[in-house]
Design a protein around this motif. Structure first.
Motif, PDB file in Angstrom:
ATOM      1  N   HIS A 249       0.848  -1.179   0.000  1.00  0.00           N
ATOM      2  CA  HIS A 249       0.000   0.000   0.000  1.00  0.00           C
ATOM      3  C   HIS A 249       0.885   1.230   0.000  1.00  0.00           C
ATOM      4  N   GLN A 250       0.427   2.325  -0.578  1.00  0.00           N
ATOM      5  CA  GLN A 250       1.274   3.496  -0.732  1.00  0.00           C
ATOM      6  C   GLN A 250       1.454   4.294   0.546  1.00  0.00           C
ATOM      7  N   TYR A 251       0.574   4.098   1.529  1.00  0.00           N
ATOM      8  CA  TYR A 251       0.652   4.885   2.753  1.00  0.00           C
ATOM      9  C   TYR A 251       1.267   4.062   3.890  1.00  0.00           C
ATOM     10  N   ARG A 252       2.077   4.742   4.696  1.00  0.00           N
ATOM     11  CA  ARG A 252       2.725   4.125   5.853  1.00  0.00           C
ATOM     12  C   ARG A 252       2.410   4.951   7.103  1.00  0.00           C
ATOM     13  N   LEU A 253       2.255   4.271   8.224  1.00  0.00           N
ATOM     14  CA  LEU A 253       2.059   4.928   9.504  1.00  0.00           C
ATOM     15  C   LEU A 253       3.190   4.525  10.436  1.00  0.00           C
ATOM     16  N   ILE A 254       3.746   5.480  11.152  1.00  0.00           N
ATOM     17  CA  ILE A 254       4.718   5.159  12.192  1.00  0.00           C
ATOM     18  C   ILE A 254       4.110   5.573  13.528  1.00  0.00           C
ATOM     19  N   ARG A 255       4.219   4.677  14.492  1.00  0.00           N
ATOM     20  CA  ARG A 255       3.590   4.889  15.793  1.00  0.00           C
ATOM     21  C   ARG A 255       4.615   4.639  16.896  1.00  0.00           C
ATOM     22  N   THR A 256       4.630   5.511  17.884  1.00  0.00           N
ATOM     23  CA  THR A 256       5.523   5.356  19.026  1.00  0.00           C
ATOM     24  C   THR A 256       4.806   4.608  20.135  1.00  0.00           C
ATOM     25  N   ILE A 257       5.365   3.479  20.582  1.00  0.00           N
ATOM     26  CA  ILE A 257       4.763   2.732  21.686  1.00  0.00           C
ATOM     27  C   ILE A 257       5.506   2.987  22.995  1.00  0.00           C
ATOM     28  N   LYS A 258       6.661   3.656  22.911  1.00  0.00           N
ATOM     29  CA  LYS A 258       7.405   4.043  24.110  1.00  0.00           C
ATOM     30  C   LYS A 258       8.233   5.274  23.766  1.00  0.00           C
ATOM     31  N   ASN A 259       8.196   6.274  24.635  1.00  0.00           N
ATOM     32  CA  ASN A 259       8.965   7.496  24.394  1.00  0.00           C
ATOM     33  C   ASN A 259       9.238   8.190  25.715  1.00  0.00           C
ATOM     34  N   ARG A 260      10.494   8.173  26.130  1.00  0.00           N
ATOM     35  CA  ARG A 260      10.862   8.847  27.374  1.00  0.00           C
ATOM     36  C   ARG A 260      10.991  10.355  27.208  1.00  0.00           C
ATOM     37  N   PHE A 261      10.900  10.835  25.976  1.00  0.00           N
ATOM     38  CA  PHE A 261      11.070  12.264  25.713  1.00  0.00           C
ATOM     39  C   PHE A 261       9.809  12.891  25.122  1.00  0.00           C
ATOM     40  N   GLY A 262       8.690  12.200  25.159  1.00  0.00           N
ATOM     41  CA  GLY A 262       7.469  12.755  24.590  1.00  0.00           C
ATOM     42  C   GLY A 262       6.300  11.812  24.763  1.00  0.00           C
ATOM     43  N   ALA A 263       5.189  12.155  24.116  1.00  0.00           N
ATOM     44  CA  ALA A 263       3.974  11.359  24.220  1.00  0.00           C
ATOM     45  C   ALA A 263       4.100  10.072  23.412  1.00  0.00           C
ATOM     46  N   THR A 264       3.301   9.080  23.788  1.00  0.00           N
ATOM     47  CA  THR A 264       3.339   7.787  23.104  1.00  0.00           C
ATOM     48  C   THR A 264       2.085   7.540  22.274  1.00  0.00           C
ATOM     49  N   ASP A 265       1.266   8.568  22.099  1.00  0.00           N
ATOM     50  CA  ASP A 265       0.021   8.362  21.358  1.00  0.00           C
ATOM     51  C   ASP A 265      -0.019   9.160  20.061  1.00  0.00           C
ATOM     52  N   GLU A 266       1.137   9.614  19.590  1.00  0.00           N
ATOM     53  CA  GLU A 266       1.191  10.328  18.322  1.00  0.00           C
ATOM     54  C   GLU A 266       1.533   9.357  17.188  1.00  0.00           C
ATOM     55  N   ILE A 267       1.042   9.663  15.999  1.00  0.00           N
ATOM     56  CA  ILE A 267       1.391   8.866  14.819  1.00  0.00           C
ATOM     57  C   ILE A 267       1.828   9.803  13.703  1.00  0.00           C
ATOM     58  N   GLY A 268       2.610   9.269  12.790  1.00  0.00           N
ATOM     59  CA  GLY A 268       3.017  10.003  11.608  1.00  0.00           C
ATOM     60  C   GLY A 268       2.542   9.262  10.367  1.00  0.00           C
ATOM     61  N   VAL A 269       2.098   9.999   9.378  1.00  0.00           N
ATOM     62  CA  VAL A 269       1.569   9.409   8.152  1.00  0.00           C
ATOM     63  C   VAL A 269       2.481   9.795   6.993  1.00  0.00           C
ATOM     64  N   PHE A 270       2.886   8.794   6.203  1.00  0.00           N
ATOM     65  CA  PHE A 270       3.779   9.016   5.069  1.00  0.00           C
ATOM     66  C   PHE A 270       3.201   8.358   3.830  1.00  0.00           C
ATOM     67  N   GLU A 271       3.607   8.875   2.684  1.00  0.00           N
ATOM     68  CA  GLU A 271       3.261   8.279   1.404  1.00  0.00           C
ATOM     69  C   GLU A 271       4.544   7.805   0.724  1.00  0.00           C
ATOM     70  N   MET A 272       4.571   6.545   0.325  1.00  0.00           N
ATOM     71  CA  MET A 272       5.738   5.990  -0.344  1.00  0.00           C
ATOM     72  C   MET A 272       5.706   6.391  -1.815  1.00  0.00           C
ATOM     73  N   THR A 273       6.713   7.136  -2.234  1.00  0.00           N
ATOM     74  CA  THR A 273       6.820   7.581  -3.618  1.00  0.00           C
ATOM     75  C   THR A 273       8.116   7.055  -4.217  1.00  0.00           C
ATOM     76  N   GLY A 274       8.385   7.412  -5.453  1.00  0.00           N
ATOM     77  CA  GLY A 274       9.615   6.985  -6.101  1.00  0.00           C
ATOM     78  C   GLY A 274      10.853   7.601  -5.508  1.00  0.00           C
ATOM     79  N   HIS A 275      10.686   8.664  -4.714  1.00  0.00           N
ATOM     80  CA  HIS A 275      11.813   9.349  -4.090  1.00  0.00           C
ATOM     81  C   HIS A 275      11.808   9.177  -2.570  1.00  0.00           C
ATOM     82  N   GLY A 276      11.159   8.122  -2.098  1.00  0.00           N
ATOM     83  CA  GLY A 276      11.164   7.852  -0.671  1.00  0.00           C
ATOM     84  C   GLY A 276       9.840   8.176  -0.015  1.00  0.00           C
TER      85      GLY A 276
END
Length: 461
Positions: A249-276
């Motif tokens: 699938h073209q979309y990727r999600l990154i999720r933090t399950i542990k973070n001593r320097f911030g919140a653990t409930d944030e996610i990042g959404v990315f789209e996989m393209t030909g340039h990364g």
């Protein structure tokens, strides 16, 4: 008497970290199955000069807590808005970050492009590859259009040599790709074994804390999606990040399950393209299908991922079964939650689907564990079963209790604001939900029970 040359072994549980002298199919401590792995018992000479490994200060020195310096450390931005969000605002000096994900999902791609961008901004970085040659890394950098970067590269698997080179060049960021390929020469076991993983990670943690070098470890995952190796690895590092989504699938999600320097409930959404991997700044539009007529079984809902409200589409399909036992299939939804909602629909909603196959999913490959999606899922199932479409400008938010009541959800005002911003004109919310002042253009429909929700749906027929 046992021979002195006989190798002494024990069995270590990869789930809880406890050891047992005999193998069994089930761990006697945590109850997990097939987690006991053989490894050699390590003996240390008490008369040796093996010293402690201090973290960020003098070794074996006790100091009062009030005398510990708390100098403000400025985070390093990755120049990637989604990656910074997941990390809690950027990379903290001296932090140890572990990134895991399925093969080919984009771990190395994200890290390599991020290092190249940061290096262009004057951040000295060292990329250590234990799986690819220098030519392979160069070819990948050309595909990502970062081949002209001054980023330092080292292809090595010996931890002693890696730390030796790192101390020479003194990078601000050190990346190990991957931690399962690194080994200590004076330690028994092959690379990736329990003892090697534990000791290599410990030495890298000490190096990061004592030098302030940001260290990023890329880890393999098992067939269950967990980072390979003993669970203790996740306890040793400061931040644990997982990639989610289908590699096809073209979309990727990154999720933090542990973070001593911030919140653990944030996610990042990315789209996989030909340039990364390209950051997606407005993920709600990604998971909503626009300019299509409403169809039975599709309902829009909203979930909170940290401080971000994200709209997504819940889909359901109800069909006559061809088997003795009806199927219950869920993708992106907890299967047990689906079973509960089906029982509530039959008990309090008058929807009889016990003899039908039910398929439910979240469009776009998302995984949602938010209970606020219960009402949307129930309406999607009823909508498909009754053949009554719900408009794509209608959003449903609410948690279902076991008594059939629609319960309020947290941060309802933020969810409704995001729905209004994206053009929603109708919102189905719990009867006791607090509505923000500025909801002009959005019709609010209050629902007290699941029976009321089905009645509202029937009135649209």
């Amino acid at each position: 008497m046992a021979s002195k040359n006989k190798k002494e072994i024990e069995y270590l549980c990869t789930e809880c970290g406890n050891t047992t002298p005999k193998w069994s199919g089930k761990c006697p401590f945590c109850g997990a199955w097939s987690t006991l792995k053989e490894h050699a018992i390590e003996h240390y000479d008490p008369n040796s000069n093996r010293g402690g490994r201090g973290l960020g200060g003098p070794i074996h020195q006790v100091v009062p807590l009030k005398d510990v310096s708390t100098e403000e450390t400025k985070r390093l931005s990755t120049a990637n808005s989604e990656f910074d969000r997941v990390l809690g605002g950027g990379l903290a000096p001296g932090s140890l970050v572990l990134i895991g994900g399925d093969p080919g999902i984009g771990k190395s791609t994200l890290v390599l492009s991020t290092l190249a961008t940061m290096n262009a901004a004057g951040v000295k970085s060292l990329y250590v590859s234990g799986e690819e040659s220098a030519v392979q890394v160069k070819l990948r950098s050309e595909r990502l259009q970062v081949s002209g970067s001054d980023m330092l590269l080292l292809c090595e698997t010996s931890l002693e040599k890696i730390l030796e080179e790192a101390k020479k060049v003194q990078p601000q960021i050190l990346v190990i790709d991957s931690i399962q390929t690194v080994y200590k020469q004076d330690l028994a076991g092959t690379p990736g074994s329990m003892g090697q993983l534990r000791e290599c990670t410990l030495d890298l943690m000490v190096f990061a804390k004592n030098t302030g070098c940001i260290t990023i470890l890329i880890g393999h995952v098992t067939k269950d999606g967990q980072i390979a190796g003993p669970r203790i690895l996740e306890h040793m590092v400061d931040t644990v990040i997982y990639f989610e989504g289908d590699r096809n699938h073209q979309y990727r999600l990154i999720r933090t399950i542990k973070n001593r320097f911030g919140a653990t409930d944030e996610i990042g959404v990315f789209e996989m393209t030909g340039h990364g991997l390209t950051p997606v700044t407005n993920p709600s539009k990604v998971f909503l299908q626009e300019n299509t007529p409403p169809t039975p079984g599709n309902v829009v809902c909203c979930t909170m991922e940290g401080s971000r409200a994200m709209l997504f589409e819940t889909q359901a399909l109800v069909s006559t079964t061809n088997f003795a036992v009806p199927q219950r299939v869920a993708a992106g939804i907890d299967p047990k939650r689906l079973t509960i909602i089906l029982a509530l629909l039959e008990k309090f909603g008058g929807i009889t689907i016990g003899a039908s196959d039910v398929f439910a999913s979240i469009a776009g490959g998302m995984k949602v564990n938010d209970a606020s999606s219960d009402l949307a899922l129930a309406l999607a199932i009823a909508s498909n079963h009754l053949g009554i479409p719900i408009g794509r400008q209608t959003i449903a938010i609410g948690e279902l209790g076991l008594s059939g009541e629609v319960r309020s959800v947290h941060l309802l005002d933020q969810r409704l604001k995001e729905a209004r911003r994206l053009g929603m004109t109708e919102a189905i919310i719990p009867a006791n939900g607090k509505v923000p002042e500025n909801t002009e253009g959005v019709k609010i429909i209050r629902i007290a029970t699941i029976g009321d929700a089905i009645k509202w749906l029937m009135d649209r027929k």
